[in-house]
Motif scaffolding. Structure first.
Motif, mmCIF file in Angstrom:
data_model
loop_
_atom_site.group_PDB
_atom_site.id
_atom_site.type_symbol
_atom_site.label_atom_id
_atom_site.label_comp_id
_atom_site.label_asym_id
_atom_site.label_seq_id
_atom_site.Cartn_x
_atom_site.Cartn_y
_atom_site.Cartn_z
ATOM 1 N N PHE A 11 0.800 -1.215 -0.215
ATOM 2 C CA PHE A 11 -0.133 0.090 0.077
ATOM 3 C C PHE A 11 0.871 1.172 0.145
ATOM 4 C CE2 PHE A 11 -2.335 3.283 2.428
ATOM 5 C CZ PHE A 11 -3.366 3.574 1.508
ATOM 6 N N ILE A 12 1.974 1.379 0.851
ATOM 7 C CA ILE A 12 2.739 2.431 1.101
ATOM 8 C C ILE A 12 3.818 2.541 -0.311
ATOM 9 C CG2 ILE A 12 4.514 3.448 2.231
ATOM 10 C CD1 ILE A 12 3.399 2.204 4.745
ATOM 11 N N SER A 13 4.083 1.372 -0.711
ATOM 12 C CA SER A 13 4.997 1.573 -1.956
ATOM 13 C C SER A 13 4.408 1.922 -3.338
ATOM 14 C CB SER A 13 5.821 0.067 -2.101
ATOM 15 O OG SER A 13 6.522 -0.177 -0.753
ATOM 16 N N LEU A 14 3.195 1.475 -3.325
ATOM 17 C CA LEU A 14 2.271 1.704 -4.533
ATOM 18 C C LEU A 14 1.996 3.361 -4.492
ATOM 19 C CD1 LEU A 14 0.266 -1.386 -4.985
ATOM 20 C CD2 LEU A 14 1.735 -0.365 -6.467
ATOM 21 N N SER A 15 1.605 3.848 -3.309
ATOM 22 C CA SER A 15 1.176 5.152 -2.974
ATOM 23 C C SER A 15 2.370 6.072 -3.335
ATOM 24 C CB SER A 15 0.648 5.396 -1.824
ATOM 25 O OG SER A 15 -0.556 4.618 -1.366
ATOM 26 N N LYS A 16 3.503 5.621 -3.140
ATOM 27 C CA LYS A 16 4.791 6.537 -3.317
ATOM 28 C C LYS A 16 5.364 6.276 -4.724
ATOM 29 C CE LYS A 16 6.260 7.160 1.409
ATOM 30 N NZ LYS A 16 7.528 6.895 2.307
ATOM 31 N N PHE A 17 5.492 5.215 -5.093
ATOM 32 C CA PHE A 17 6.516 4.987 -6.468
ATOM 33 C C PHE A 17 5.658 4.366 -7.591
ATOM 34 C CE2 PHE A 17 8.987 4.193 -2.308
ATOM 35 C CZ PHE A 17 9.824 5.323 -2.634
ATOM 36 N N SER A 18 4.488 4.545 -7.716
ATOM 37 C CA SER A 18 3.685 4.087 -8.791
ATOM 38 C C SER A 18 2.832 5.261 -9.490
ATOM 39 C CB SER A 18 2.845 3.012 -8.595
ATOM 40 O OG SER A 18 1.701 3.202 -8.051
ATOM 41 N N GLN A 19 2.316 4.793 -10.589
ATOM 42 C CA GLN A 19 1.171 5.795 -11.287
ATOM 43 C C GLN A 19 0.033 5.804 -10.759
ATOM 44 O OE1 GLN A 19 2.343 2.797 -12.327
ATOM 45 N NE2 GLN A 19 0.644 1.909 -13.856
ATOM 46 N N TYR A 20 -0.259 4.985 -9.721
ATOM 47 C CA TYR A 20 -1.692 4.879 -9.176
ATOM 48 C C TYR A 20 -1.918 5.867 -8.015
ATOM 49 C CZ TYR A 20 -1.169 0.256 -11.277
ATOM 50 O OH TYR A 20 -0.541 -0.877 -12.365
ATOM 51 N N TYR A 21 -2.942 6.398 -7.996
ATOM 52 C CA TYR A 21 -3.154 7.232 -6.702
ATOM 53 C C TYR A 21 -4.679 7.133 -6.413
ATOM 54 C CZ TYR A 21 -5.465 10.099 -10.522
ATOM 55 O OH TYR A 21 -6.292 10.595 -11.546
ATOM 56 N N ASP A 22 -4.908 7.733 -5.172
ATOM 57 C CA ASP A 22 -6.275 7.617 -4.342
ATOM 58 C C ASP A 22 -6.530 6.094 -4.050
ATOM 59 O OD1 ASP A 22 -6.527 10.217 -4.450
ATOM 60 O OD2 ASP A 22 -8.219 10.284 -5.989
ATOM 61 N N ILE A 23 -5.448 5.404 -3.610
ATOM 62 C CA ILE A 23 -5.574 4.024 -3.214
ATOM 63 C C ILE A 23 -6.256 3.989 -1.895
ATOM 64 C CG2 ILE A 23 -4.272 1.661 -3.029
ATOM 65 C CD1 ILE A 23 -2.006 3.058 -4.547
ATOM 66 N N THR A 24 -7.150 3.019 -2.002
ATOM 67 C CA THR A 24 -7.831 2.741 -0.764
ATOM 68 C C THR A 24 -8.036 1.360 -0.547
ATOM 69 O OG1 THR A 24 -9.914 3.416 -1.620
ATOM 70 C CG2 THR A 24 -8.821 4.983 -0.084
#
Length: 87
Positions: A11-24
């Motif tokens: 969750f943290i890694s995808l939020s910081k280092f990817s094109q995805y956003y508003d991850i819940t």
């Protein structure tokens, strides 16, 4: 294997280092009177940009943490490192 730890790291890694956003990630619990049990499910939501002004919003349901971890790993493996690139 501590699945909560993996979920948190992805969750943290995808939020910081990817094109995805508003991850819940949301957990739902529902009581079933007929079977006298509580059923749990998890909802993963995220957005992925398509063009400069548009995005696709995804909503995916999972029955258990193992399925969720597998999907988060797939997203991590297929990510595009667009945020916070290391120099």
């Amino acid at each position: 294997m501590n699945l909560d730890k993996y979920i948190k790291q992805f969750f943290i890694s995808l939020s910081k280092f990817s094109q995805y956003y508003d991850i819940t990630i949301t957990t739902f619990e529902k009581y079933n009177e007929e079977y006298n049990c509580i059923s749990k499910s998890m909802l993963l939501q995220f957005k992925e940009p398509q063009t400069k002004d548009t995005y696709i919003q995804y909503k995916e349901w999972y029955k258990n943490k193992q399925e969720l971890v597998v999907r988060l790993n797939e997203l991590w493996q297929s990510r595009k490192q667009t945020k916070n690139k290391k120099k």
